[in-house]
Design a protein around this motif. Structure first.
Motif, short mmCIF file in Angstrom:
data_model
loop_
_atom_site.label_atom_id
_atom_site.label_comp_id
_atom_site.label_asym_id
_atom_site.label_seq_id
_atom_site.Cartn_x
_atom_site.Cartn_y
_atom_site.Cartn_z
N MET A 105 -0.20 -21.88 10.82
CA MET A 105 -1.22 -22.08 9.82
C MET A 105 -0.90 -21.31 8.53
SD MET A 105 -5.26 -21.44 10.15
CE MET A 105 -6.19 -22.79 9.55
N TYR A 106 -0.53 -20.03 8.66
CA TYR A 106 -0.15 -19.22 7.50
C TYR A 106 1.29 -18.78 7.66
CZ TYR A 106 -5.19 -18.99 6.86
OH TYR A 106 -6.51 -19.32 6.70
N THR A 107 2.04 -18.82 6.56
CA THR A 107 3.44 -18.39 6.60
C THR A 107 3.71 -17.20 5.70
OG1 THR A 107 4.06 -19.98 4.89
CG2 THR A 107 4.28 -20.70 7.19
N LYS A 108 2.95 -17.09 4.61
CA LYS A 108 3.11 -15.97 3.67
C LYS A 108 1.73 -15.43 3.31
CE LYS A 108 7.37 -17.61 1.54
NZ LYS A 108 8.01 -17.97 0.26
N ILE A 109 1.54 -14.15 3.63
CA ILE A 109 0.27 -13.49 3.36
C ILE A 109 0.50 -12.44 2.28
CG2 ILE A 109 -1.56 -12.03 4.32
CD1 ILE A 109 -0.87 -13.27 7.08
N MET A 110 -0.27 -12.51 1.22
CA MET A 110 -0.19 -11.52 0.15
C MET A 110 -1.31 -10.50 0.31
SD MET A 110 -0.31 -12.02 -3.98
CE MET A 110 -1.94 -11.49 -4.48
N VAL A 111 -0.96 -9.22 0.21
CA VAL A 111 -1.94 -8.15 0.32
C VAL A 111 -1.81 -7.25 -0.92
CG1 VAL A 111 -2.82 -6.24 1.71
CG2 VAL A 111 -1.73 -8.18 2.83
N PRO A 112 -2.75 -7.31 -1.86
CA PRO A 112 -2.72 -6.39 -2.99
C PRO A 112 -2.97 -4.96 -2.49
CG PRO A 112 -4.06 -8.30 -3.50
CD PRO A 112 -3.78 -8.34 -2.03
N ILE A 113 -2.15 -4.04 -2.97
CA ILE A 113 -2.19 -2.65 -2.52
C ILE A 113 -2.42 -1.72 -3.70
CG2 ILE A 113 -0.77 -0.79 -1.52
CD1 ILE A 113 -1.59 -2.88 0.49
N ASP A 114 -3.34 -0.79 -3.54
CA ASP A 114 -3.49 0.31 -4.49
C ASP A 114 -2.99 1.56 -3.78
OD1 ASP A 114 -4.26 2.39 -6.13
OD2 ASP A 114 -6.24 1.56 -6.57
N LEU A 115 -1.80 2.00 -4.13
CA LEU A 115 -1.19 3.12 -3.43
C LEU A 115 -1.96 4.43 -3.58
CD1 LEU A 115 2.57 2.38 -4.22
CD2 LEU A 115 1.40 2.12 -2.03
N THR A 116 -2.86 4.50 -4.54
CA THR A 116 -3.65 5.73 -4.70
C THR A 116 -4.92 5.70 -3.85
OG1 THR A 116 -4.79 4.85 -6.65
CG2 THR A 116 -2.80 6.17 -7.04
N HIS A 117 -5.24 4.56 -3.25
CA HIS A 117 -6.46 4.44 -2.44
C HIS A 117 -6.18 3.81 -1.07
CE1 HIS A 117 -9.06 5.74 -5.65
NE2 HIS A 117 -8.42 4.93 -6.47
N LEU A 118 -5.09 4.19 -0.46
CA LEU A 118 -4.73 3.62 0.84
C LEU A 118 -5.75 3.95 1.91
CD1 LEU A 118 -0.88 4.23 0.87
CD2 LEU A 118 -2.09 2.06 0.54
N ASP A 119 -6.46 5.06 1.74
CA ASP A 119 -7.47 5.46 2.73
C ASP A 119 -8.62 4.46 2.82
OD1 ASP A 119 -8.09 6.35 0.08
OD2 ASP A 119 -9.67 7.62 0.90
N LYS A 120 -8.79 3.63 1.82
CA LYS A 120 -9.88 2.65 1.81
C LYS A 120 -9.41 1.24 2.19
CE LYS A 120 -12.51 5.08 -1.75
NZ LYS A 120 -12.15 6.37 -1.29
N MET A 121 -8.15 1.11 2.60
CA MET A 121 -7.58 -0.21 2.83
C MET A 121 -7.29 -0.51 4.30
SD MET A 121 -5.16 -0.62 -0.45
CE MET A 121 -5.22 -2.37 -0.17
N GLY A 122 -7.69 0.36 5.20
CA GLY A 122 -7.34 0.21 6.61
C GLY A 122 -7.72 -1.12 7.23
N LYS A 123 -8.95 -1.57 7.00
CA LYS A 123 -9.39 -2.84 7.60
C LYS A 123 -8.59 -4.03 7.07
CE LYS A 123 -14.18 -1.60 8.62
NZ LYS A 123 -15.59 -1.92 8.33
N ALA A 124 -8.33 -4.04 5.78
CA ALA A 124 -7.57 -5.15 5.20
C ALA A 124 -6.13 -5.14 5.72
CB ALA A 124 -7.58 -5.07 3.67
N LEU A 125 -5.53 -3.96 5.82
CA LEU A 125 -4.16 -3.87 6.34
C LEU A 125 -4.10 -4.32 7.79
CD1 LEU A 125 -3.11 -0.49 4.72
CD2 LEU A 125 -2.38 -2.78 4.04
N GLN A 126 -5.08 -3.93 8.58
CA GLN A 126 -5.13 -4.34 9.99
C GLN A 126 -5.31 -5.86 10.10
OE1 GLN A 126 -4.94 -2.15 12.94
NE2 GLN A 126 -4.40 -4.20 13.65
N ALA A 127 -6.21 -6.42 9.28
CA ALA A 127 -6.43 -7.87 9.31
C ALA A 127 -5.15 -8.61 8.93
CB ALA A 127 -7.57 -8.24 8.36
N ALA A 128 -4.45 -8.13 7.92
CA ALA A 128 -3.21 -8.79 7.50
C ALA A 128 -2.17 -8.72 8.61
CB ALA A 128 -2.68 -8.13 6.23
N ALA A 129 -2.04 -7.56 9.23
CA ALA A 129 -1.06 -7.41 10.32
C ALA A 129 -1.42 -8.32 11.50
CB ALA A 129 -1.00 -5.95 10.76
#
Length: 137
Positions: free
Chosen positions: A1-25
């Motif tokens: 269904m999906y072949t390429k997933i884009m995840v915008p990252i703010d390297l200064t706020h990685l502590d707030k991105m856990g759920k999005a990173l887990q969902a992408a993985a």
């Protein structure tokens, strides 16, 4: 269904991105998709990096950590802009098109007072992108 997933990252706020990173993985593993971590920096020194080359190396280190932690095939996609704050929405939409992503997964935030003064970047990407957008709060 999906072949390429884009995840915008703010390297200064990685502590707030856990759920999005887990969902992408999780979705990348489920569909055998590649993950493209997109991050935007300016050409001038910042608190994170003194120049775009150092910024790109930090993004590569982050991507290597994600690949190792989640067992996904990820790639860094650094973008240098003259005014990242003003151009971020357009740059993210353009990056999705350039990567040919079929899904964008973005971390969001809990709506509140600040949305009356500033807009959320996820709203722009979701309304202007030609691919599916998943906002994770």
């Amino acid at each position: 269904m999906y072949t390429k997933i884009m995840v915008p990252i703010d390297l200064t706020h990685l502590d707030k991105m856990g759920k999005a990173l887990q969902a992408a993985a999780d979705l990348a593993k489920l569909y055998g998709a590649e993950v493209y971590y997109v991050s935007v920096t300016g050409s001038l020194p910042s608190e994170l990096a003194r120049n775009p080359e150092v910024f790109a190396k930090k993004l590569d280190e982050f991507v290597a950590m994600q690949n190792s932690t989640y067992g996904v095939k990820g790639f860094g996609h650094p973008i240098t802009a003259s005014d990242p704050a003003a151009d971020l929405d357009r740059l993210l939409s353009d990056a999705g098109e350039a990567i040919e992503a079929d899904l964008v997964i973005m971390a969001s935030h809990v709506p509140g007072f600040w949305e009356n003064l500033f807009h959320a970047h996820g709203n722009y990407v979701a309304t202007h992108a030609h691919m599916s957008v998943f906002l994770v709060r």
